[in-house]
Enzyme design. Structure first.
Site, PDB file in Angstrom:
ATOM      1  N   LEU A 255     -17.428   4.713  -1.750  1.00 25.51           N
ATOM      2  CA  LEU A 255     -16.064   4.633  -2.274  1.00 25.51           C
ATOM      3  C   LEU A 255     -15.935   3.784  -3.518  1.00 25.51           C
ATOM      4  O   LEU A 255     -16.533   2.718  -3.624  1.00 25.51           O
ATOM      5  CB  LEU A 255     -15.129   4.010  -1.229  1.00 25.51           C
ATOM      6  CG  LEU A 255     -14.790   4.839  -0.006  1.00 25.51           C
ATOM      7  CD1 LEU A 255     -13.602   4.207   0.704  1.00 25.51           C
ATOM      8  CD2 LEU A 255     -14.478   6.272  -0.364  1.00 25.51           C
TER       9      LEU A 255
ATOM     10  N   GLN B  49      -9.463  12.696   6.847  1.00 27.15           N
ATOM     11  CA  GLN B  49      -8.953  12.234   5.562  1.00 27.15           C
ATOM     12  C   GLN B  49     -10.062  12.246   4.522  1.00 27.15           C
ATOM     13  O   GLN B  49     -11.123  11.660   4.725  1.00 27.15           O
ATOM     14  CB  GLN B  49      -8.406  10.816   5.717  1.00 27.15           C
ATOM     15  CG  GLN B  49      -7.667  10.333   4.498  1.00 27.15           C
ATOM     16  CD  GLN B  49      -6.868   9.084   4.802  1.00 27.15           C
ATOM     17  OE1 GLN B  49      -7.431   8.080   5.204  1.00 27.15           O
ATOM     18  NE2 GLN B  49      -5.569   9.132   4.622  1.00 27.15           N
TER      19      GLN B  49
ATOM     20  N   PHE C 286       0.879  -1.164   0.000  1.00 25.30           N
ATOM     21  CA  PHE C 286       0.000   0.000   0.000  1.00 25.30           C
ATOM     22  C   PHE C 286       0.916   1.213   0.000  1.00 25.30           C
ATOM     23  O   PHE C 286       2.082   1.118   0.371  1.00 25.30           O
ATOM     24  CB  PHE C 286      -0.887   0.003   1.245  1.00 25.30           C
ATOM     25  CG  PHE C 286      -2.233  -0.632   1.030  1.00 25.30           C
ATOM     26  CD1 PHE C 286      -2.475  -1.428  -0.064  1.00 25.30           C
ATOM     27  CD2 PHE C 286      -3.259  -0.416   1.926  1.00 25.30           C
ATOM     28  CE1 PHE C 286      -3.713  -2.018  -0.269  1.00 25.30           C
ATOM     29  CE2 PHE C 286      -4.496  -1.007   1.733  1.00 25.30           C
ATOM     30  CZ  PHE C 286      -4.726  -1.806   0.644  1.00 25.30           C
TER      31      PHE C 286
ATOM     32  N   HIS D 133     -13.714  10.644   4.549  1.00 24.23           N
ATOM     33  CA  HIS D 133     -13.532   9.207   4.659  1.00 24.23           C
ATOM     34  C   HIS D 133     -13.155   8.711   6.054  1.00 24.23           C
ATOM     35  O   HIS D 133     -13.612   7.670   6.486  1.00 24.23           O
ATOM     36  CB  HIS D 133     -12.454   8.783   3.659  1.00 24.23           C
ATOM     37  CG  HIS D 133     -12.132   7.320   3.702  1.00 24.23           C
ATOM     38  ND1 HIS D 133     -13.108   6.346   3.587  1.00 24.23           N
ATOM     39  CD2 HIS D 133     -10.953   6.655   3.845  1.00 24.23           C
ATOM     40  CE1 HIS D 133     -12.528   5.146   3.654  1.00 24.23           C
ATOM     41  NE2 HIS D 133     -11.238   5.299   3.833  1.00 24.23           N
TER      42      HIS D 133
ATOM     43  N   GLU E  16      -9.387   2.473  -4.004  1.00 27.03           N
ATOM     44  CA  GLU E  16      -8.192   2.975  -4.670  1.00 27.03           C
ATOM     45  C   GLU E  16      -7.452   1.875  -5.409  1.00 27.03           C
ATOM     46  O   GLU E  16      -6.527   2.146  -6.171  1.00 27.03           O
ATOM     47  CB  GLU E  16      -7.291   3.675  -3.651  1.00 27.03           C
ATOM     48  CG  GLU E  16      -7.867   5.042  -3.379  1.00 27.03           C
ATOM     49  CD  GLU E  16      -7.242   5.720  -2.181  1.00 27.03           C
ATOM     50  OE1 GLU E  16      -6.771   6.841  -2.337  1.00 27.03           O
ATOM     51  OE2 GLU E  16      -7.232   5.108  -1.107  1.00 27.03           O
TER      52      GLU E  16
ATOM     53  N   ARG F  90      -3.352   9.199   7.440  1.00 27.12           N
ATOM     54  CA  ARG F  90      -3.362   7.803   7.879  1.00 27.12           C
ATOM     55  C   ARG F  90      -2.711   6.926   6.829  1.00 27.12           C
ATOM     56  O   ARG F  90      -3.011   7.020   5.652  1.00 27.12           O
ATOM     57  CB  ARG F  90      -4.802   7.353   8.107  1.00 27.12           C
ATOM     58  CG  ARG F  90      -4.941   5.887   8.447  1.00 27.12           C
ATOM     59  CD  ARG F  90      -6.356   5.579   8.885  1.00 27.12           C
ATOM     60  NE  ARG F  90      -7.314   5.664   7.808  1.00 27.12           N
ATOM     61  CZ  ARG F  90      -7.578   4.679   6.945  1.00 27.12           C
ATOM     62  NH1 ARG F  90      -6.927   3.537   7.023  1.00 27.12           N
ATOM     63  NH2 ARG F  90      -8.498   4.826   6.008  1.00 27.12           N
TER      64      ARG F  90
ATOM     65  N   HIS G 257     -11.041  10.965   0.945  1.00 26.91           N
ATOM     66  CA  HIS G 257     -10.680   9.938  -0.030  1.00 26.91           C
ATOM     67  C   HIS G 257     -10.914  10.532  -1.417  1.00 26.91           C
ATOM     68  O   HIS G 257     -11.907  11.217  -1.634  1.00 26.91           O
ATOM     69  CB  HIS G 257     -11.605   8.734   0.208  1.00 26.91           C
ATOM     70  CG  HIS G 257     -11.232   7.494  -0.509  1.00 26.91           C
ATOM     71  ND1 HIS G 257     -11.330   7.372  -1.868  1.00 26.91           N
ATOM     72  CD2 HIS G 257     -10.776   6.292  -0.065  1.00 26.91           C
ATOM     73  CE1 HIS G 257     -10.953   6.145  -2.218  1.00 26.91           C
ATOM     74  NE2 HIS G 257     -10.607   5.474  -1.133  1.00 26.91           N
TER      75      HIS G 257
ATOM     76  N   ARG H 122      -3.018   9.799  -0.889  1.00 26.91           N
ATOM     77  CA  ARG H 122      -4.443  10.101  -0.832  1.00 26.91           C
ATOM     78  C   ARG H 122      -4.702  11.605  -0.715  1.00 26.91           C
ATOM     79  O   ARG H 122      -5.541  12.161  -1.416  1.00 26.91           O
ATOM     80  CB  ARG H 122      -5.018   9.372   0.385  1.00 26.91           C
ATOM     81  CG  ARG H 122      -6.467   9.091   0.296  1.00 26.91           C
ATOM     82  CD  ARG H 122      -6.897   8.314   1.521  1.00 26.91           C
ATOM     83  NE  ARG H 122      -7.136   6.924   1.186  1.00 26.91           N
ATOM     84  CZ  ARG H 122      -7.597   6.047   2.062  1.00 26.91           C
ATOM     85  NH1 ARG H 122      -7.839   6.390   3.284  1.00 26.91           N
ATOM     86  NH2 ARG H 122      -7.823   4.800   1.701  1.00 26.91           N
TER      87      ARG H 122
END
Length: 580
Positions: free
Chosen positions: A256, A240, A126, A355, A259, A390, A242, A290
């Protein structure tokens, strides 16, 4: 109000009360039940349908199954670097050191992780991770974790009250002694006495118009319950966004698009057909972090290059159909269900969406205890790990690590008590709060006021903020709070949802105030927090902003990063990595 009978009140008693039945709450309840401690878990929605079940991407632990050189120290370093130095080093160490045990626990409860041919747990990249350390189960990791925890809770016969709304924590002389609430179906009241309370009721992202949370979840309940009990909030402004939430249909706005769509080679274009990420991050393009992708899309839309609906295009239609069906099954199905859109042929219209609450209730890193004796907060309700950005995959592991630790801490706290203090006045206040709302028959509609809060936050405290907008937002919030004094609450034959919405509104207003005031105070741009009038990072603001309804904002210093972790905090390449 019609012929609604005043519901009865049920009194319950338990050693530890857990509020929230998502991953964090269930993991804490399991820890208590396995230790033979009396526990009760309460959630306002069915436990099969909590927010944890929406988490798609994966769960982090430095297992070193794919990259033998990975360590918990490197995981901690990546976490703190990505936090823009606002994460708490002690918290990061506890989570990353305890992560492997968290995965072991899930395996012990029967979780089916994706595995390599030789049986090792698969791990993938990630964004901003130096090594492959994200374990997963297809693109349904959160759902699989939630199912696994529910199964274990059932084996242990843990009592779970679904569809019960907690309205107030009961406190006497700085110590919690239970909570008060009502059933969403029948309005029955619940008075729960408990030695300790673990708050695991999520964050506050629903106070924006577009959010990946569903209706009536993450409305800031944890923030209000804690703040009214005497606890404080840390960094509520750090939210955050998204980059890819869908825009239509209206009732699913913000849902969502994982990603993974960008990770597999999806391309972002504006309404002019331009692939705009080369203006913002020419090296990483769509695989950028992000916060950067969200800012890029926001800027394109704001400067008039967005779609008529105020979005941008995310296109995967150039990928082989087989790739889409194998690697993005959930995205494919979601868009087909919600929009009758075939993503193998057509681009998806998306926009930044609120998000994840990286701030939350102020807790101590060792055991997530709060300012209120006997009260703990975990999961998205809490704060400390994520700072201003995050690391993808960290939220799920945090639930498991602190669920275990906090369960043990709450049991030890209960054990240490010589008596349980109670307060008739606190109970009377909780009863009166519900009674007063049920009797409220003013002209203001609770749903309309919730929408007003969301419009204010979207307009003035979204991806990019400035002094003038935040002050306007606070003035609008003052007016909304004035109107809240004249609401009408009307339960009907279908249940007490309207009463729940009235409490959601109270929570949303408190969370909005904390967020606006902290965003005003953070006069810098750092991570997810973009101030157009203060575009640079300010070293003097490398602090946590701690908010309370009585004292406003105080600045709290962040502890030093241990040398063994600091030495590993280098820039991490994002080549070929999925940024989740």
């Amino acid at each position: 109000m019609g012929a609604i009978v005043v519901a009865t009140e049920q009194r319950l008693s338990t050693t530890v009360l857990v509020i929230g039945t998502g991953g964090a709450g269930l993991r804490a309840a399991i820890e208590l039940a396995e230790a033979g401690v009396d526990v009760l878990a309460v959630g306002k929605r069915p436990k099969e349908d909590t927010h944890t079940s929406l988490a798609a991407g994966g769960i982090n632990a430095a297992l070193a199954t794919m990259d033998p050189e990975d360590t918990w120290q490197q995981h901690a370093a990546d976490t703190l670097k990505e936090s823009y130095l606002l994460g708490d080093p002690r918290t990061a160490e506890i989570v990353t050191r305890g992560a492997a045990l968290g995965i072991d626990d899930l395996e012990r409860y029967g979780m089916a992780f994706a595995r390599e041919e030789d049986g090792r747990i698969s791990q993938r990249f990630f964004g901003a991770h130096k090594f492959r350390r994200t374990a997963f189960a297809g693109d349904y990791t959160g759902l699989e974790i939630q199912r696994t925890l529910i199964r274990r809770a059932n084996q242990l016969d843990i009592p779970v009250l679904d569809n019960v709304y907690i309205t107030r924590l009961l406190v006497d002389d700085g110590a919690v002694f239970g909570a008060y609430g009502f059933g969403l179906a029948d309005g029955r009241r619940y008075l729960v006495h408990a030695d300790a309370v673990i708050l695991a009721a999520g964050g506050h992202t629903r106070i924006w118009r577009r959010t990946s949370s569903r209706r009536d979840e993450n409305t800031g309940d944890s923030f209000r319950l804690a703040a009214e009990a005497g606890a404080r909030l840390r960094d509520p402004e750090l939210v955050q966004f998204h980059p890819s939430g869908i825009i239509e249909p209206e009732n699913a706005a913000g849902t969502l698009v994982s990603e993974a769509a960008r990770g597999e080679g999806g391309i972002l274009r504006n309404a002019l057909g331009e692939r705009y990420m080369n203006r913002y991050d020419p090296v990483r393009m769509e695989l950028s972090t992000r916060d950067r992708v969200a800012l890029a899309s926001y800027t394109e839309i704001k400067e008039g290059r967005g779609t008529p609906n105020g979005g941008v295009w995310l296109d995967v239609s150039h990928l082989p159909r087989q790739t889409i069906m194998n690697r993005l099954p959930r995205v494919y199905q979601t868009l087909l269900d919600l929009q009758m859109l075939d993503i193998t042929r057509d681009p998806i219209e998306v926009a930044p969406t609120a998000h994840y609450s990286m701030g939350g209730v102020w807790v101590r890193p060792e055991d997530h205890s709060t300012d209120v004796r006997g009260l703990y907060a975990i999961g998205e309700a809490s704060s400390g790990l994520h700072g201003a950005n995050r690391l993808g995959g960290n939220s799920l592991i945090e639930l498991l690590v602190y669920g275990r630790i906090t369960g043990q801490a709450a049991a030890a706290y209960s054990e240490s008590l010589t008596a349980q203090p109670r307060s008739a006045a606190a109970v009377a206040q909780a009863r009166a709060e519900v009674d007063d709302l049920l009797a409220a028959d003013g002209p203001e509609n609770v749903r309309a006021l919730q929408r007003a809060v969301r419009n204010t936050m979207t307009e003035h405290a979204g991806v990019v903020r400035d002094e003038e907008g935040l002050r306007t937002g606070l003035a609008e919030l003052d007016a909304i709070e004035k109107r809240m004094e004249n609401v009408g609450v009307h339960p009907d034959i279908a249940g007490f949802q309207d009463l729940a919405h009235a409490f959601d509104l109270k929570s949303s207003a408190l969370a909005a105030r904390a967020t606006l005031e902290a965003a005003l105070e953070r006069r810098e741009t750092r991570g997810c927090h973009n101030r157009s009038d203060y575009p640079d990072m300010d070293p003097a603001l490398q602090v946590n902003l701690v908010w309370s309804p009585t004292d406003g904002i105080t600045r709290e210093p962040i502890g030093p990063v241990p040398d063994e972790i600091a030495a590993l905090m280098e820039d991490v390449s994002a080549d070929g990595k999925l940024v989740e």
